[in-house]
Design an enzyme around this catalytic site. Structure first.
Site, PDB file in Angstrom:
ATOM      1  N   HIS A 166      -3.247   4.558   4.914  1.00 44.85           N
ATOM      2  CA  HIS A 166      -4.447   3.699   4.960  1.00 44.85           C
ATOM      3  C   HIS A 166      -5.641   4.385   4.285  1.00 44.85           C
ATOM      4  O   HIS A 166      -6.328   3.805   3.455  1.00 44.85           O
ATOM      5  CB  HIS A 166      -4.765   3.355   6.425  1.00 44.85           C
ATOM      6  CG  HIS A 166      -6.043   2.627   6.597  1.00 44.85           C
ATOM      7  ND1 HIS A 166      -6.223   1.319   6.176  1.00 44.85           N
ATOM      8  CD2 HIS A 166      -7.226   3.008   7.144  1.00 44.85           C
ATOM      9  CE1 HIS A 166      -7.465   0.941   6.452  1.00 44.85           C
ATOM     10  NE2 HIS A 166      -8.088   1.938   7.040  1.00 44.85           N
ATOM     11  N   ARG A 184       0.868  -1.185   0.000  1.00 46.08           N
ATOM     12  CA  ARG A 184       0.000   0.000   0.000  1.00 46.08           C
ATOM     13  C   ARG A 184       0.898   1.225   0.000  1.00 46.08           C
ATOM     14  O   ARG A 184       1.493   1.557   1.010  1.00 46.08           O
ATOM     15  CB  ARG A 184      -0.874  -0.046   1.262  1.00 46.08           C
ATOM     16  CG  ARG A 184      -2.062   0.882   1.247  1.00 46.08           C
ATOM     17  CD  ARG A 184      -2.629   1.033   2.646  1.00 46.08           C
ATOM     18  NE  ARG A 184      -1.736   1.831   3.465  1.00 46.08           N
ATOM     19  CZ  ARG A 184      -1.568   1.681   4.785  1.00 46.08           C
ATOM     20  NH1 ARG A 184      -2.224   0.757   5.439  1.00 46.08           N
ATOM     21  NH2 ARG A 184      -0.720   2.437   5.453  1.00 46.08           N
ATOM     22  N   TYR A 244       4.278   4.948  11.417  1.00 43.79           N
ATOM     23  CA  TYR A 244       4.529   3.521  11.653  1.00 43.79           C
ATOM     24  C   TYR A 244       5.373   2.839  10.577  1.00 43.79           C
ATOM     25  O   TYR A 244       5.580   1.647  10.621  1.00 43.79           O
ATOM     26  CB  TYR A 244       3.205   2.756  11.861  1.00 43.79           C
ATOM     27  CG  TYR A 244       2.187   2.962  10.748  1.00 43.79           C
ATOM     28  CD1 TYR A 244       2.237   2.194   9.591  1.00 43.79           C
ATOM     29  CD2 TYR A 244       1.184   3.923  10.858  1.00 43.79           C
ATOM     30  CE1 TYR A 244       1.315   2.370   8.576  1.00 43.79           C
ATOM     31  CE2 TYR A 244       0.248   4.105   9.852  1.00 43.79           C
ATOM     32  CZ  TYR A 244       0.322   3.320   8.718  1.00 43.79           C
ATOM     33  OH  TYR A 244      -0.589   3.495   7.706  1.00 43.79           O
TER      34      TYR A 244
HETATM   35  C1  LIG Z   1     -14.993  -5.896  11.696  1.00 40.92           C
HETATM   36  C2  LIG Z   1     -14.115  -4.677  11.644  1.00 40.92           C
HETATM   37  N1  LIG Z   1     -13.205  -4.479  12.601  1.00 40.92           N
HETATM   38  C3  LIG Z   1     -12.411  -3.385  12.551  1.00 40.92           C
HETATM   39  C4  LIG Z   1     -12.542  -2.479  11.534  1.00 40.92           C
HETATM   40  C5  LIG Z   1     -11.646  -1.232  11.508  1.00 40.92           C
HETATM   41  N2  LIG Z   1     -10.705  -1.329  10.399  1.00 40.92           N
HETATM   42  C6  LIG Z   1     -10.922  -0.682   9.250  1.00 40.92           C
HETATM   43  S1  LIG Z   1      -9.734  -0.958   8.146  1.00 40.92           S
HETATM   44  C7  LIG Z   1      -8.867  -1.950   9.187  1.00 40.92           C
HETATM   45  C8  LIG Z   1      -7.579  -2.601   8.739  1.00 40.92           C
HETATM   46  C9  LIG Z   1      -7.800  -3.616   7.677  1.00 40.92           C
HETATM   47  O1  LIG Z   1      -6.603  -4.025   7.118  1.00 40.92           O
HETATM   48  P1  LIG Z   1      -6.525  -5.039   5.911  1.00 40.92           P
HETATM   49  O2  LIG Z   1      -7.546  -6.105   6.059  1.00 40.92           O
HETATM   50  O3  LIG Z   1      -5.115  -5.482   5.787  1.00 40.92           O
HETATM   51  O4  LIG Z   1      -6.975  -4.199   4.657  1.00 40.92           O
HETATM   52  P2  LIG Z   1      -6.341  -2.896   3.994  1.00 40.92           P
HETATM   53  O5  LIG Z   1      -7.000  -1.708   4.666  1.00 40.92           O
HETATM   54  O6  LIG Z   1      -4.875  -2.926   4.195  1.00 40.92           O
HETATM   55  O7  LIG Z   1      -6.729  -2.973   2.568  1.00 40.92           O
HETATM   56  C10 LIG Z   1      -9.513  -2.041  10.418  1.00 40.92           C
HETATM   57  C11 LIG Z   1      -9.019  -2.795  11.572  1.00 40.92           C
HETATM   58  C12 LIG Z   1     -13.520  -2.727  10.552  1.00 40.92           C
HETATM   59  N3  LIG Z   1     -13.686  -1.922   9.505  1.00 40.92           N
HETATM   60  N4  LIG Z   1     -14.284  -3.834  10.612  1.00 40.92           N
END
Ligand SMILES: Cc1ncc(C[n+]2csc(CCOP(=O)(O)OP(=O)(O)O)c2C)c(N)n1
Length: 381
Positions: A275, A271, A284
């Protein structure tokens, strides 16, 4: 015979009738991510496909940049950019037949657009205007899922139902590395494998779940290895190599369509942006790590392959960029218009049969809107 004598006579034997249920070896992913560009395998790739992938990657990068700019202008509430991950996004859209279904997460707007959804409609949810924002049935694209991994059991359910009905449909579900730690991921994998559902899971391992790096997320040898425990094949692919992702996804989709069951694919990518526009990635991760990935950029890898083989020249590159600029200009113009919004739309399509509470809220909002419309004179009456 005393108990001690019995123990002495005891010889451990395997539990009766135990044998491995599946040979795990064919399910194991390769040790290294599969690559095509810059390898001998590239000679077999279809030049037309490579050019199409290139044009879509350039368009996708421009879309990410434009959407991010729109957050700064207050036109979008939030945008999770997929810059650096365009190869996964584009390949996911291109491998599917029209009758198939795509199940995206919030990061996958680009895949949704590459599948044919209007670029403005794909941003409606992120603008905060409307649930989903596009008709999921029109392009067979499920809503962009914000709750992590909940799209996965939905994909399995749709794929399984299609199979029961005899429909020749495959579901492709996208999830992030962090999403693989969710319970929904486990449930989806297990059901998919037990039912042999025609579903493909693409994990975009972009290194981080917001600020949490992969090694704080899992102790698995790779995310692709997780497949083996469920009894489905795991594949590991270079997620920045558009030709490789397209090939591996294509194989998995054909396998699923032919009744071979699900596949879990881990695409190793990065990425490049934060985020979302609301995140500060410098807190980080270091610049050196980000810079190292610039040399492994998906557009760079494909352009190098195409130009070295004489399949793309300066004019071709310029045409791809011009096309992307035109798309961005149109997106900008349309996103800068204020769409007519009816607050009462909030209550539509929530439940097939609205709950009592929802109906109460609907009446309340309508009353507030009526009072506002009546102005100060009407308000007191
Ligand atoms: C069930 C749930 N728990 C927590 C969150 C908060 N949250 C949003 S994005 C994220 C990180 C997700 O990371 P990843 O699956 O690696 O996807 P990326 O954003 O890197 O594409 C979190 C913890 C959420 N959206 N849904």
């Amino acid at each position: 015979m005393t108990v001690m004598e019995q123990r002495g006579a005891y010889r451990p034997t395997p539990p009766p009738a135990w044998q491995p249920r599946t040979d795990p070896a064919p399910l194991l992913p390769d040790a290294l991510p599969y690559r095509v560009l810059g390898t001998e395998a590239a000679a077999k790739a279809d030049p037309e496909l490579l050019r199409l992938l290139h044009a879509q990657l350039v368009r996708g990068r421009r879309y990410n940049a434009q959407a991010t700019a729109l957050t700064k202008q207050g036109r979008l509430a939030v945008y999770p950019s997929s810059t650096g991950q365009e190869a996964c996004q584009v390949a996911a859209a291109l491998v599917l037949e029209e009758r198939d279904w795509l199940f995206p997460s919030y990061r996958d707007t680009l895949a949704v657009v590459a599948r044919g959804v209007d670029p403005v409609e794909a941003l409606t949810l992120l603008r905060g205007d409307w649930h989903t924002g596009y008709d999921p049935y029109a392009h067979r694209v499920a809503p962009l899922s914000t709750p992590l991994a909940t799209q996965l059991p939905h994909a399995v359910g749709l794929a399984h139902a299609a199979r029961l009905k005899g429909d020749d449909v495959v579901a492709l579900a996208l999830v992030g590395d962090g999403g693989t730690s969710e319970g929904d991921f486990h449930e989806a994998m297990n059901f998919a494998a037990v039912w042999q559902a025609p579903v493909v899971f693409l994990v975009q391992n972009n290194g981080f779940a917001i600020s949490v790096p992969l090694d704080k997320q899992t102790a698995a040898p790779s995310l692709a290895h997780k497949a083996v425990g469920y009894g489905m094949p795991g594949r590991l692919v270079d997620g920045n190599d558009a030709a490789a992702v397209h090939e591996v996804l294509g194989d998995a989709v054909r396998h699923a369509r032919a009744g071979g069951g699900p596949t879990l694919i881990e695409a190793v990518t990065y990425r490049m942006d934060a985020h979302t526009n609301a995140d500060d990635a410098t807190r980080y991760r270091g610049d050196a790590e980000v810079e190292a990935w610039r040399d492994h950029d998906p557009i760079l890898l494909l352009e190098r392959e195409l130009t070295e083989r004489g399949l793309l020249d300066e004019d071709g590159i310029r045409a791809a960029r011009d096309d992307a600029e035109a798309m961005a200009a149109d997106l900008r113009a349309r996103m800068n218009q204020d769409p007519p919004l009816d607050p009462m739309d909030l209550f539509a399509h929530v439940y097939a049969q609205p709950t009592t509470q929802l109906l109460e809220q609907e009446t309340q909002v309508q009353a507030e809107l009526d009072a506002e419309a009546a102005g100060p004179e009407g308000a007191g009456r």
